[in-house]
Design an enzyme around this catalytic site. Structure first.
Site: not given
Length: 670
Positions: A372, A564, A568
């Protein structure tokens, strides 16, 4: 959701024991016929419990060794051998002192028809030695075997103690401010919202919120980061941190058992119960290997009768005893989990928590790391850069944006709230706030419909906005009031200091890097260019990230996803290894991910991969070394070359070498 969706070839999800006390007292049965069998407390054989391994607890064994030494000195030094039955009595006493526990366990298992275990093998081999008059060798086999068990237990216990001590740094006392007085009590007795006082050099006992204006803390025990962390009033402070400078007051926000440190410690302890594929393979191998060598030992004794003209039963029986002694796989099976304990401990000291040794194996096969952007490669600390308005005053636009964004925890929204400061619009009436995933927020403020989000949100509600907004590289929040565009706020994030180093290190390991983000493609491309990431995809909703990861898996890639751990979750569930970044502040992160990086350093991703590879390397060194030595001595024993003395020395020697090699992991520097 994660446990329902994630079915991995690595068997990565193993339910932790419901009773933590049971989890920490399990003993591994090295040669059990069932790979899940464990010794009960009264079995007395412990490779997993943390007990006293000092010489005082093994005085019987030491006395037996002393008797054996005296008898051997008399025989080989003074050429004097006591007559029968004196020598039998003396050696029998030494034998029972050294092996009474082994004999008892062999009997316990035999009455349950479990004959293929190390205790039964040692008992048959040593009693057989006594039967043919090899008293000293029988005692030596049992004594050296018991010494090997002693060292194995001590090494495993030390590994578990080091893991436990690494994070179990919770103080036994805490100073609580009650009615103006300071009371020193047990942290378990502190209630929520009470105020605790921490002096310089003291450890914080409970999670809380800093009431003092400013304080610096050493967070090394939690994050592996030695640099002091300065906190301001209202910032979260966690149990295990060490106060560095001034007397500090903290308002307690979590009970003792609910602190982040308690959860992390519990997770590390549970990790030792989760077996890797290598451990499971060795357990299955031992279940097949042990009865085979037992049958071969019987064959060595009796089959030559039909082929050897001068067959002597005692000679071939002795060879079969050598075969039994060297065949015991206990040392091999003990050194494997010990290696994984060392790997988990090494990772913990570097601020990385593996939820099981199986994930150490998973990380060795990773060839693609998907990340991410926000909070993983960038700091996630956004700052307002520019405010553009249309038919509205700037302060009022900021108030509207801050008011609706105050209902969200997204870093971008928090940047607007922080920028608004005292003008955040507390006097405004906020209602019906709805978060539209991947788009932004919708709500009513003082009766007006307010939208705040990206351009996709504007398109979704058919709101026209200036075309040049689509060309802005940085993150923007577009604001519309009653279906009309009223302005936008430009926000920028900062790339983390070690992000470039992390990407370069992954490329050095031939690992492909991919970045997925919900941000605009132009922003994602800009970050990817600066970092040197192989592929970057923006404008993704959560389901879009899942599609990208699934496409990579369909190509046969072994994927670690770093995010995180909360937003996700579907991608974390799909990846071979789900890694949560900055897990110290989030309970959900600790629960969701397979591996938790406790600080915010992307370079720890590479560290996690290196720990996995080092652990696997040491484990397979032990497997190969043990098997090669055993096969050589098995051949020599069957050929009548190796004696019981050589068999037991080889068995104990390879066990000690394997143990020392496994313990070495805990002291490695990355």
């Amino acid at each position: 959701m994660k446990e329902q969706n994630k079915k991995k070839a690595t068997d990565k999800k193993v339910n932790p024991p419901s009773d933590k006390r049971k989890a920490t007292s399990k003993k591994e049965n090295c040669c059990a016929t069932d790979e899940e069998e464990i010794h009960s407390e009264d079995d007395g054989h412990d490779h997993g419990g943390i007990e006293d391994s000092g010489w005082r607890s093994h005085w019987q064994l030491l006395l037996a060794i002393a008797i054996l030494f005296v008898m051997l000195t008399m025989e080989f030094g003074f050429k004097y051998i006591p007559e029968f039955p004196i020598n039998l009595i003396v050696f029998s006493v030494a034998y029972l002192l050294a092996g009474y526990n082994v004999l008892y366990l062999a009997w316990r298992k035999a009455i349950r028809f479990d004959f293929f275990n190390e205790f039964f093998l040692m008992s048959v081999a040593t009693i057989g030695a006594f039967a043919i008059g090899s008293y000293s060798e029988g005692v030596a086999v049992m004594a050296f075997y018991s010494i090997g068990e002693w060292f194995q237990d001590a090494a495993v216990n030390r590994a578990k103690r080091s893991i436990k001590a690494l994070l179990d740094i919770r103080p036994d006392e805490v100073s609580v401010v009650r009615k103006g007085n300071v009371e020193v009590i047990n942290p378990k007795d502190v209630a929520l919202n009470e105020i605790i006082r921490v002096k310089p050099g003291e450890k914080v006992a409970l999670d809380g919120e800093l009431l003092s204006e400013k304080a610096s803390f050493n967070t090394a025990a939690l994050t592996g980061e030695s640099r002091p962390d300065t906190k301001g009033k209202g910032d979260p402070v966690y149990a295990g941190m060490i106060n560095l400078n001034t007397v500090t007051e903290i308002k307690v926000t979590s009970l003792f058992t609910d602190s982040k440190l308690s959860k992390i410690l519990e997770m590390v302890q549970d990790a030792t119960a989760r077996k890797s594929q290598t451990q499971l393979f060795i357990s299955r191998f031992a279940k097949i290997y042990t009865p085979i060598v037992f049958a071969l030992a019987v064959a060595v004794c009796f089959v030559p009768y039909f082929f050897v003209s001068d067959y002597n039963f005692n000679d071939w029986f002795y060879r079969s005893l050598v075969f039994l002694v060297i065949s015991c796989p206990c040392a091999l099976v003990v050194s494997i989990p010990l290696g994984y304990f060392g790997g988990i401990g090494l990772a913990s000291r570097n601020g990385i928590l593996f939820k099981g040794s199986n994930f150490l194996d998973v990380m060795t096969g990773i060839d693609t790391v998907v990340m991410d952007k926000t909070g993983t490669l960038t700091e996630g600390v956004f700052k307002v850069q520019e405010i553009v308005t249309k038919d509205i005053e700037e302060p009022y636009l900021v108030k509207l944006a801050a008011a609706i964004e105050s209902q969200s925890t997204h870093p971008i929204g928090m940047a607007i709230v922080e920028h608004a400061g005292k003008e955040k619009g507390k006097e405004l009436s906020i209602a019906e706030v709805e978060e539209i995933s991947g788009h932004g927020l919708k709500g009513k403020i003082d009766g007006k419909e307010v939208l705040a989000g990206n351009t996709k949100l504007m398109k979704k509600f058919n709101i026209e906005y200036p075309a040049e907004i689509d060309n802005i590289v940085y993150t923007i929040v577009v604001v519309a009031v009653d279906k009309k565009y009223k302005g936008h706020i430009t926000i920028a994030d900062k790339i983390k200091e070690d992000a470039v180093q992390a990407i370069n290190s992954m490329h050095a390991l031939n690992i492909k890097t991919v970045m997925l983000s919900g941000d605009k493609q132009s922003v994602v491309d800009e970050v990817a260019k600066k970092l040197g990431i192989d592929n970057a995809y923006g404008d993704l909703l959560p389901e879009g990230k899942v599609e990208k990861v699934q496409a990579l898996k369909d190509q046969g890639k072994h994927i670690a996803f770093v995010g995180d751990g909360v937003n996700d979750a579907p991608v974390v569930a799909l990846a071979d290894a789900g890694i949560a970044m900055g897990g110290l502040g989030s309970d959900a992160t600790i629960e969701t991910a397979d591996i938790v990086i406790q600080n915010d350093q992307p370079s720890k991703i590479v560290t996690a991969i290196k720990v996995g590879k080092l652990t696997k390397q040491v484990v397979w060194q032990n497997i190969i070394m043990a098997m090669v030595v055993k096969l050589i001595v098995l051949g020599l024993g069957a050929g009548g070359i190796a004696t019981l003395w050589e068999a037991v020395i080889a068995d104990v020697g390879v066990a000690l070498l394997a143990i020392l090699n496994a313990v070495r992991i805990q002291r490695m520097k990355l």
